[in-house]
Write a protein that holds these residues in place. Structure first.
Motif, PDB file in Angstrom:
ATOM      1  N   THR A 131       0.828  -1.208   0.000  1.00 38.37           N
ATOM      2  CA  THR A 131       0.000   0.000   0.000  1.00 38.37           C
ATOM      3  C   THR A 131       0.863   1.259   0.000  1.00 38.37           C
ATOM      4  O   THR A 131       0.624   2.196  -0.774  1.00 38.37           O
ATOM      5  N   ALA A 132       1.861   1.286   0.866  1.00 39.00           N
ATOM      6  CA  ALA A 132       2.754   2.449   0.925  1.00 39.00           C
ATOM      7  C   ALA A 132       3.495   2.631  -0.394  1.00 39.00           C
ATOM      8  O   ALA A 132       3.639   3.752  -0.901  1.00 39.00           O
ATOM      9  N   SER A 133       3.944   1.524  -0.965  1.00 39.44           N
ATOM     10  CA  SER A 133       4.655   1.578  -2.246  1.00 39.44           C
ATOM     11  C   SER A 133       3.750   2.093  -3.363  1.00 39.44           C
ATOM     12  O   SER A 133       4.142   2.953  -4.159  1.00 39.44           O
ATOM     13  N   ALA A 134       2.522   1.581  -3.406  1.00 46.70           N
ATOM     14  CA  ALA A 134       1.577   1.995  -4.455  1.00 46.70           C
ATOM     15  C   ALA A 134       1.257   3.480  -4.362  1.00 46.70           C
ATOM     16  O   ALA A 134       1.231   4.187  -5.374  1.00 46.70           O
ATOM     17  N   HIS A 135       1.015   3.962  -3.138  1.00 45.17           N
ATOM     18  CA  HIS A 135       0.714   5.388  -2.952  1.00 45.17           C
ATOM     19  C   HIS A 135       1.888   6.255  -3.412  1.00 45.17           C
ATOM     20  O   HIS A 135       1.689   7.302  -4.043  1.00 45.17           O
ATOM     21  N   GLU A 136       3.093   5.832  -3.088  1.00 40.11           N
ATOM     22  CA  GLU A 136       4.278   6.598  -3.476  1.00 40.11           C
ATOM     23  C   GLU A 136       4.428   6.620  -4.997  1.00 40.11           C
ATOM     24  O   GLU A 136       4.729   7.662  -5.590  1.00 40.11           O
ATOM     25  N   LEU A 137       4.214   5.480  -5.629  1.00 46.77           N
ATOM     26  CA  LEU A 137       4.320   5.397  -7.093  1.00 46.77           C
ATOM     27  C   LEU A 137       3.270   6.283  -7.769  1.00 46.77           C
ATOM     28  O   LEU A 137       3.559   6.965  -8.757  1.00 46.77           O
ATOM     29  N   ALA A 146       2.275   1.843 -10.366  1.00 42.76           N
ATOM     30  CA  ALA A 146       1.263   2.011  -9.318  1.00 42.76           C
ATOM     31  C   ALA A 146       0.081   1.075  -9.571  1.00 42.76           C
ATOM     32  O   ALA A 146      -0.404   0.397  -8.651  1.00 42.76           O
ATOM     33  N   ALA A 147      -0.382   1.034 -10.820  1.00 39.05           N
ATOM     34  CA  ALA A 147      -1.525   0.176 -11.165  1.00 39.05           C
ATOM     35  C   ALA A 147      -1.208  -1.293 -10.870  1.00 39.05           C
ATOM     36  O   ALA A 147      -2.030  -2.017 -10.292  1.00 39.05           O
ATOM     37  N   ALA A 148      -0.005  -1.725 -11.241  1.00 38.26           N
ATOM     38  CA  ALA A 148       0.387  -3.120 -11.003  1.00 38.26           C
ATOM     39  C   ALA A 148       0.418  -3.436  -9.510  1.00 38.26           C
ATOM     40  O   ALA A 148       0.020  -4.528  -9.076  1.00 38.26           O
ATOM     41  N   THR A 149       0.853  -2.467  -8.719  1.00 38.93           N
ATOM     42  CA  THR A 149       0.937  -2.682  -7.266  1.00 38.93           C
ATOM     43  C   THR A 149      -0.452  -2.704  -6.628  1.00 38.93           C
ATOM     44  O   THR A 149      -0.739  -3.530  -5.762  1.00 38.93           O
ATOM     45  N   TYR A 150      -1.334  -1.817  -7.078  1.00 37.54           N
ATOM     46  CA  TYR A 150      -2.715  -1.840  -6.554  1.00 37.54           C
ATOM     47  C   TYR A 150      -3.413  -3.145  -6.919  1.00 37.54           C
ATOM     48  O   TYR A 150      -4.225  -3.671  -6.148  1.00 37.54           O
ATOM     49  N   GLU A 151      -3.099  -3.686  -8.083  1.00 36.36           N
ATOM     50  CA  GLU A 151      -3.683  -4.973  -8.477  1.00 36.36           C
ATOM     51  C   GLU A 151      -3.228  -6.085  -7.543  1.00 36.36           C
ATOM     52  O   GLU A 151      -4.006  -6.998  -7.214  1.00 36.36           O
ATOM     53  N   LYS A 152      -1.981  -6.017  -7.081  1.00 31.73           N
ATOM     54  CA  LYS A 152      -1.486  -6.999  -6.110  1.00 31.73           C
ATOM     55  C   LYS A 152      -2.242  -6.873  -4.781  1.00 31.73           C
ATOM     56  O   LYS A 152      -2.564  -7.870  -4.138  1.00 31.73           O
ATOM     57  N   GLU A 162     -10.508   1.462  -1.227  1.00 33.27           N
ATOM     58  CA  GLU A 162      -9.468   2.467  -1.481  1.00 33.27           C
ATOM     59  C   GLU A 162      -8.515   2.001  -2.576  1.00 33.27           C
ATOM     60  O   GLU A 162      -8.129   2.787  -3.453  1.00 33.27           O
ATOM     61  N   ALA A 163      -8.129   0.724  -2.541  1.00 30.21           N
ATOM     62  CA  ALA A 163      -7.225   0.189  -3.570  1.00 30.21           C
ATOM     63  C   ALA A 163      -7.890   0.234  -4.944  1.00 30.21           C
ATOM     64  O   ALA A 163      -7.245   0.570  -5.947  1.00 30.21           O
TER      65      ALA A 163
END
Length: 316
Positions: A131-137, A146-152, A162-163
């Motif tokens: 979550t922290a990584s996705a928000h930063e991206l 960011a999209a790939a991380t939110y999908e995870k 929120e995701a």
């Protein structure tokens, strides 16, 4: 005699070799290495702690002392904790990719050594790090990552509104409108108010674009969709009403334009709303209401000639 001496020599050599293969391990050495592991762990020198932990395991396994087995069990319990602490430190330092790699090892070690508490903690931390990584991206405008991380994240917690909302934002920035709409609709279903607002803005922008191109049916369709997500949106209401006038859907025009009647008609946009209302009522045969609205814009420089003529025609 010579043969016997050779045989004796072979036995002596083999005994020495066997002794070298299986040295006697002093319990104090096991405890000493274990203590060095603990000191490194407490000092947050996690790499040294992991090296010392492996040394302790080897020494304990080679020792015949019963107490060495207790030390082995203690170090097996400690190893997943060391990995977890290392991952947590990396996460706090915002080294998210490294933290996730160590967390994967943490979970493997926790499974191997049957430490369910650490495994559960590691699972929770994985979600926090993602979550922290996705928000930063997303903040850094790295939308694909960011999209790939939110999908995870969604794969782990499918009902995370929120995701879904943030994924929809990233998809919009990537120009993937169809996917963004689907994702934002899911976010809204899951309870995200922000997703509804984002969808309203998305459809409102489409309505504005269609309005510039004078595609009145598209204006109406998109304005109506915007209003399903933001019923009080004055711009969408105005666009819908004005477009309805262009395609002579007078009832829709009146219903919507009545909601946005301006008090000040000095500017042309406001005066146009009044003019369209007057025209709609006139088309419906309501001369009294048409007259009422035409009178409001007789002082507007753009509309005064037309409105004045209508007042003379209708207001008798």
């Amino acid at each position: 005699m010579k043969k016997i001496l050779l045989t004796s020599l072979c036995i002596a050599c083999c005994s020495v070799f066997a002794s070298a293969q299986e040295p006697e391990i002093d319990l104090n050495d096991v405890i000493k290495t274990y203590n060095e592991t603990a000191v490194a762990f407490n000092n947050k020198d996690f790499n040294t702690a992991l090296v010392k932990a492996q040394e302790t395991l080897k020494l304990a396994a080679a020792s015949t002392e019963p107490r060495a087995d207790t030390t082995r069990m203690n170090i097996e319990n400690l190893i997943p904790r060391i990995y977890y602490a290392k991952a947590l430190q990396l996460a706090n330092d915002k080294k998210y990719a490294d933290a996730l790699m160590v967390l994967d090892t943490t979970r493997q070690a926790a499974t191997q050594y049957k430490n369910d508490d650490i495994k559960d903690s590691a699972d929770g931390l994985v979600l926090q790090v993602l979550t922290a990584s996705a928000h930063e991206l997303l903040s850094d405008e790295k939308y694909a990552e960011a999209a790939a991380t939110y999908e995870k994240i969604i794969a782990i917690t499918p009902n995370d509104s929120e995701a879904h909302f943030r994924l929809g934002q990233a998809q919009m920035k990537l120009g993937n409108e169809t996917a963004a709409i689907t994702t934002l609709q899911k976010a809204k279903e899951l309870g995200s108010e922000d997703a509804g607002k984002q969808l309203a803005i998305l459809y409102l922008n489409k309505a504005i674009t269609a309005n510039s191109a004078k595609k009145w049916n598209d204006v109406m369709a998109n304005a109506e969709k915007a209003l399903t997500y933001d019923a009080e949106n004055a711009t969408a209401t105005r666009l819908l009403g004005n477009a309805a006038v262009q395609v002579k859907k007078w009832d829709i025009a009146i219903e919507n334009l009545e909601k946005v009647v301006p008090a000040d008609v000095s500017n042309n946009q406001a005066a146009n709303i009044i003019n369209n209302l007057a025209m709609s009522y006139e088309a419906k045969g309501n001369k009294a209401k048409a007259c009422e609205y035409y009178k409001k814009i007789t002082g507007n420089a753009t509309f005064k000639a037309f409105a004045g003529a209508k007042v003379k025609e209708l207001c008798k």
